[in-house]
Structure formats: structure tokens, C-alpha cells
Design a protein around this motif. Structure first.
Motif, PDB file in Angstrom:
ATOM      1  N   ILE A  45       0.863  -1.180   0.000  1.00  0.00           N
ATOM      2  CA  ILE A  45       0.000   0.000   0.000  1.00  0.00           C
ATOM      3  C   ILE A  45       0.901   1.232   0.000  1.00  0.00           C
ATOM      4  O   ILE A  45       1.968   1.225   0.611  1.00  0.00           O
ATOM      5  N   VAL A  46       0.489   2.279  -0.699  1.00  0.00           N
ATOM      6  CA  VAL A  46       1.232   3.541  -0.699  1.00  0.00           C
ATOM      7  C   VAL A  46       0.370   4.575   0.007  1.00  0.00           C
ATOM      8  O   VAL A  46      -0.753   4.856  -0.425  1.00  0.00           O
ATOM      9  N   LEU A  47       0.898   5.117   1.102  1.00  0.00           N
ATOM     10  CA  LEU A  47       0.203   6.159   1.864  1.00  0.00           C
ATOM     11  C   LEU A  47       0.660   7.524   1.387  1.00  0.00           C
ATOM     12  O   LEU A  47       1.840   7.714   1.083  1.00  0.00           O
ATOM     13  N   LEU A  48      -0.266   8.472   1.367  1.00  0.00           N
ATOM     14  CA  LEU A  48       0.065   9.844   1.005  1.00  0.00           C
ATOM     15  C   LEU A  48      -0.759  10.787   1.863  1.00  0.00           C
ATOM     16  O   LEU A  48      -1.991  10.692   1.890  1.00  0.00           O
ATOM     17  N   ASN A  49      -0.071  11.684   2.568  1.00  0.00           N
ATOM     18  CA  ASN A  49      -0.769  12.708   3.345  1.00  0.00           C
ATOM     19  C   ASN A  49      -1.593  13.597   2.419  1.00  0.00           C
ATOM     20  O   ASN A  49      -1.233  13.784   1.255  1.00  0.00           O
ATOM     21  N   ASP A  50      -2.635  14.197   2.971  1.00  0.00           N
ATOM     22  CA  ASP A  50      -3.462  15.086   2.156  1.00  0.00           C
ATOM     23  C   ASP A  50      -2.797  16.433   1.884  1.00  0.00           C
ATOM     24  O   ASP A  50      -3.267  17.187   1.043  1.00  0.00           O
ATOM     25  N   ASP A  51      -1.692  16.727   2.564  1.00  0.00           N
ATOM     26  CA  ASP A  51      -0.971  17.980   2.304  1.00  0.00           C
ATOM     27  C   ASP A  51       0.318  17.724   1.520  1.00  0.00           C
ATOM     28  O   ASP A  51       1.265  18.485   1.586  1.00  0.00           O
ATOM     29  N   ALA A  52       0.319  16.633   0.769  1.00  0.00           N
ATOM     30  CA  ALA A  52       1.484  16.269  -0.047  1.00  0.00           C
ATOM     31  C   ALA A  52       1.020  15.866  -1.437  1.00  0.00           C
ATOM     32  O   ALA A  52      -0.149  15.528  -1.638  1.00  0.00           O
ATOM     33  N   HIS A  53       1.921  15.906  -2.388  1.00  0.00           N
ATOM     34  CA  HIS A  53       1.633  15.337  -3.704  1.00  0.00           C
ATOM     35  C   HIS A  53       2.899  14.748  -4.306  1.00  0.00           C
ATOM     36  O   HIS A  53       4.001  15.228  -4.064  1.00  0.00           O
ATOM     37  N   LEU A  54       2.705  13.673  -5.046  1.00  0.00           N
ATOM     38  CA  LEU A  54       3.803  12.923  -5.631  1.00  0.00           C
ATOM     39  C   LEU A  54       4.175  13.457  -7.003  1.00  0.00           C
ATOM     40  O   LEU A  54       3.304  13.881  -7.767  1.00  0.00           O
ATOM     41  N   PHE A  55       5.456  13.403  -7.329  1.00  0.00           N
ATOM     42  CA  PHE A  55       5.911  13.682  -8.681  1.00  0.00           C
ATOM     43  C   PHE A  55       5.519  12.482  -9.550  1.00  0.00           C
ATOM     44  O   PHE A  55       5.290  11.379  -9.045  1.00  0.00           O
ATOM     45  N   ALA A  56       5.480  12.663 -10.838  1.00  0.00           N
ATOM     46  CA  ALA A  56       5.116  11.598 -11.772  1.00  0.00           C
ATOM     47  C   ALA A  56       6.010  10.383 -11.567  1.00  0.00           C
ATOM     48  O   ALA A  56       7.224  10.501 -11.432  1.00  0.00           O
TER      49      ALA A  56
END
Length: 189
Positions: free
Chosen positions: A60-71
Motif C-alpha cells: 500500500i502507498v500512503l500519502l498525506n493530504d498535504d502532499a503530492h507525488l511527482f510523476a
């Protein structure tokens, strides 16, 4: 919206009001789950881990709502976490604007309890690097290994240090943690 932009499914949103959050993001392709009340980030992440296990997902990949991933970051994180003996793989985190490094993993000093984000002047490149701990901001986890050590402890760490606690328990069980230089994210923090 930025956290979800450009991300392909399957996507899950764990929130106190997931339907409203998905509508605000302008997406109807997100599966929504209620976060446990009072559990903070740790409770929401644990909810996602349990659901991933129930559905037979390995990673699973978690991501905070105040972050965004590069392509491409999500793919790189999942691939690194899927390596034998690895339980977690984290992204290089940058401050808003993408110039200053926020974290390249976390250093933990045993005995003194000091926890410090590693912030080199230039971001690392090349192959994934072993680290002591990783921020959960943009983090891939091997589901079975994470749940085998108890997952996130929302009772003791509902908002801060839940990621450090989890990483230390994973390392105690012999798992490796990797920083993935190719996986990059912006974190408002």
C-alpha cells in the motif's frame, strides 16, 4: 486536490468525512472509508492497512493530504517496498516550491530519543538507500509485515512519531527500510 491529481486508481480516501473530501477533489473514482474518530493520521493509515490486507493487497502507498507525488513516484515506491526483506520505502520530500529538501529519511539516536529529519544539501540519486526511519508522508508499506508488527499505534501516537515508532518496530523484526531517490514528493508540512 493536489494529492490526488494525476494519480490513477485504485485510490482510497480515509477521512472523517470521506464523501465530502472526494467531492471536493472533483473525483468520483475514489473509494471512501471512514477514519476512526480520534485516531488521527495513525488511525486512518491503520484503517487503510487493514482494508488492504482484507482485499489481499501486498503493498500500500500512503500519502498525506498535504502532499503530492511527482510523476512515477507511486510506482517507484511500490516497487522498492516489494523487494525481498524490505517492509517500507519512502520518497524524498521537498518543501513547497520544490527547492529545499524537507526529508531524506529520519535519523534516530538510540538512548537519547532524538529524532531528526535527514536534510542533505542536494537530493540523493541512484539506487534506493537504507535508512533508520521514514516519514509516513509518502510511504509504501508491505501490508503483511506492517500488520505483523502491529501497524500504526494510534493510541500512543495519533498525530506525531507514529511513523518513527512503526519503522523502529519493523527494523527490530529484521526488515529493511529504503529511501527511494527516484520517488519525490512535495509536502507542505
Amino acid at each position: 486536490r493536489r494529492a490526488l491529481a494525476g494519480q490513477e486508481g485504485p485510490l482510497w480516501l480515509v477521512s472523517q468525512d470521506p464523501g465530502a473530501a472526494a467531492r471536493a477533489a472533483g473525483r468520483d473514482d475514489i473509494e471512501c472509508f471512514d477514519a476512526p474518530r480520534g485516531g488521527g493520521f495513525a488511525g486512518a493509515a491503520q484503517r487503510a492497512l487493514v482494508e488492504a490486507d482484507r482485499r489481499g493487497h501486498e503493498t500500500i502507498v500512503l500519502l498525506n493530504d498535504d502532499a503530492h507525488l511527482f510523476a512515477g513516484a507511486r510506482r517507484c515506491l511500490a516497487a522498492a517496498a516489494g523487494q525481498p526483506g524490505v517492509a517500507a520505502a519512502g520518497a524524498v520530500l521537498f518543501e513547497e516550491g520544490g527547492r529545499a529538501i524537507q526529508s531524506c529519511g529520519i535519523r534516530v539516536r538510540a538512548g537519547g530519543g532524538r529524532v531528526v529529519a535527514h536534510r542533505p544539501r542536494t537530493p540523493p540519486t541512484g539506487q534506493p538507500l537504507p535508512v533508520q526511519a521514514l516519514p509516513a508522508t509518502a510511504l509504501a508499506l508491505k501490508v503483511a509485515a506492517t500488520l505483523a508488527v502491529g501497524g500504526f499505534d494510534g493510541d500512543r501516537f495519533p498525530f506525531y512519531f507514529e511513523d518513527v515508532d512503526l519503522c523502529l518496530r519493523l527494523r527490530e523484526r529484521g526488515y529493511r527500510l529504503l529511501l527511494v531517490p527516484e520517488a519525490r514528493a512535495i509536502h507542505r508540512g
